[in-house]
Design a protein around this motif. Structure first.
Motif, mmCIF file in Angstrom:
data_model
loop_
_atom_site.group_PDB
_atom_site.id
_atom_site.type_symbol
_atom_site.label_atom_id
_atom_site.label_comp_id
_atom_site.label_asym_id
_atom_site.label_seq_id
_atom_site.Cartn_x
_atom_site.Cartn_y
_atom_site.Cartn_z
ATOM 1 N N GLY A 95 0.810 -1.215 0.000
ATOM 2 C CA GLY A 95 0.000 0.000 0.000
ATOM 3 C C GLY A 95 0.844 1.267 0.000
ATOM 4 N N THR A 99 0.977 3.780 -3.167
ATOM 5 C CA THR A 99 0.573 5.172 -2.937
ATOM 6 C C THR A 99 1.692 6.127 -3.323
ATOM 7 O OG1 THR A 99 -0.810 4.456 -1.076
ATOM 8 C CG2 THR A 99 -0.328 6.806 -1.229
ATOM 9 N N THR A 121 1.947 13.047 -0.750
ATOM 10 C CA THR A 121 2.003 11.622 -1.070
ATOM 11 C C THR A 121 2.223 10.765 0.166
ATOM 12 O OG1 THR A 121 2.793 12.018 -3.319
ATOM 13 C CG2 THR A 121 3.262 9.861 -2.367
ATOM 14 N N THR A 124 -0.524 10.825 2.750
ATOM 15 C CA THR A 124 -1.596 9.914 2.363
ATOM 16 C C THR A 124 -1.192 8.469 2.607
ATOM 17 O OG1 THR A 124 -2.302 11.452 0.628
ATOM 18 C CG2 THR A 124 -3.107 9.203 0.468
ATOM 19 N N ALA A 125 0.051 8.145 2.353
ATOM 20 C CA ALA A 125 0.516 6.757 2.431
ATOM 21 C C ALA A 125 0.607 6.235 3.853
ATOM 22 C CB ALA A 125 1.886 6.637 1.762
ATOM 23 N N SER A 185 -7.202 4.051 4.777
ATOM 24 C CA SER A 185 -7.601 5.062 3.796
ATOM 25 C C SER A 185 -7.716 6.479 4.340
ATOM 26 C CB SER A 185 -8.942 4.664 3.159
ATOM 27 O OG SER A 185 -8.869 3.391 2.564
ATOM 28 N N TRP A 310 -6.131 10.342 -2.918
ATOM 29 C CA TRP A 310 -6.950 9.800 -1.832
ATOM 30 C C TRP A 310 -8.108 8.967 -2.375
ATOM 31 C CZ3 TRP A 310 -11.675 12.055 0.690
ATOM 32 C CH2 TRP A 310 -11.966 11.414 1.897
ATOM 33 N N MET A 313 -6.737 5.565 -3.849
ATOM 34 C CA MET A 313 -6.304 4.593 -2.841
ATOM 35 C C MET A 313 -7.461 4.117 -1.959
ATOM 36 S SD MET A 313 -3.365 4.259 -3.934
ATOM 37 C CE MET A 313 -3.089 2.876 -2.835
ATOM 38 N N THR A 317 -8.643 0.236 -1.941
ATOM 39 C CA THR A 317 -8.660 -0.448 -0.641
ATOM 40 C C THR A 317 -10.048 -0.991 -0.326
ATOM 41 O OG1 THR A 317 -6.934 1.045 0.141
ATOM 42 C CG2 THR A 317 -8.116 -0.208 1.803
#
Length: 328
Positions: A95, A99, A121, A124-125, A185, A310, A313, A317
């Protein structure tokens, strides 16, 4: 008029905070809405009247979140925490890498500034604002890039508090599935907790556990990114100091006590209850920290990068969880 607004805000902020803290005691349905109401109340008050206590709300949002998460550990079972943490290593690595690749590619297409692109990035990851704060000094990001990245992450976090529980019910996710989806998420731990609290007790347990296990990756990712990219970025000084995620150790210690110290279970559940209420105040303060100036700093391109990454991903997910490709 400004004088009246200032005086009114000085009264409204503590009054609304007290009301929000008392909401969970009305009934179970109201309690589930408390976290979302806390964020939106803080945002509206700040944008309409201005935050009269910016330093205090920043301090509360940072410190109270830390101690509240540690307190939640007293309601967890460490064996469950370990099981979830180890079972999720594979999809966590995949993941984060996925991402990173998608996020940096989107940033390149939009021609966003490198440090903003990297912060959005990896925020978010991994773990939203915590990852941004930890990574900023390493890549020598300037203060404007940091504020823009944090503002974007914050806006998406606030949205997730309302969107995720609704989507969870639409897709008929179990509490375990919803907790896992939220943890993987939603950017920040506070919003993961806020969203999963609305969904149920088990969702809160799974969401908090998985998110904290994921947050452990802040350290190695910060080191790797710093080693690979720091020399290529701006040499300007950062105004943000790296935050060490020591609260993860506190959470694990609390869970260990709750698991293996029999007499600590009853007081531990009381501490957990207090921590859940403290999180409502935390979310209110997080909302109150969003200013008009911060909104103005959010350029359209960084915002596009943040929201597109966002949505991609979160959707991927959700599909993986819905079809049992990823399990708790």
């Amino acid at each position: 008029m400004n004088f009246i607004n200032k005086k009114l805000s000085q009264i409204l902020f503590p009054f609304v905070a007290i009301i929000l803290i008392l909401l969970p005691y009305i009934n179970e349905q109201v309690a589930k809405m408390a976290s979302g109401l806390a964020v939106i109340s803080g945002i509206l008050l700040s944008l309409i009247f201005g935050n009269p206590y910016p330093e205090k709300t920043k301090f509360i949002a940072s410190e109270l979140l830390t101690w509240s998460i540690i307190g939640l550990g007293f309601g967890m079972n460490l064996i469950t925490v370990a099981k979830v943490g180890f079972s999720g290593i594979g999809y966590t690595v995949i993941g984060i890498l996925l991402t990173a690749l998608i996020g940096l590619y989107i940033g390149k297409i939009l021609n966003n500034k490198k440090d903003i692109s990297i912060l959005i990035t990896f925020g978010t990851a991994i773990c939203g604002g915590s990852a941004i704060a930890a990574l900023s000094p390493t890549i020598k990001a300037d203060s404007n890039s940091i504020s823009v990245s944090l503002a974007i992450v914050f806006l998406l976090n606030a949205s997730a508090l309302f969107i995720f529980p609704a989507l969870g019910h639409i897709f008929n996710l179990s509490q375990e599935q919803f907790g896992l989806w939220s943890a993987l998420s939603i950017h920040d731990t506070s919003s993961v907790v806020g969203a999963s609290m609305q969904y149920g007790e088990k969702a809160l347990e799974v969401g908090t556990t998985v998110k904290l296990a994921r947050a452990l990756w802040i350290v190695p990712v910060t080191l790797i990114v710093g080693f690979l990219l720091a020399n290529k970025l701006s040499n300007s000084n950062s105004s943000v100091k790296a935050k060490k995620p020591w609260f993860i150790l506190g959470f694990l210690a609390a869970a260990a006590i709750a698991t293996w110290v029999p007499w600590a279970k009853a007081p531990g559940l009381f501490i957990k209850h207090i921590s859940e209420n403290a999180l409502i105040l935390t979310l209110f303060c997080i909302g109150a920290n969003l200013s008009k100036e911060a909104l103005k700093n959010v350029g359209i391109k960084p915002f596009i990068q943040g929201i597109v990454l966002w949505l991609i991903m979160a959707s991927v997910t959700l599909i993986c969880i819905y079809f049992s490709i990823i399990n708790v």
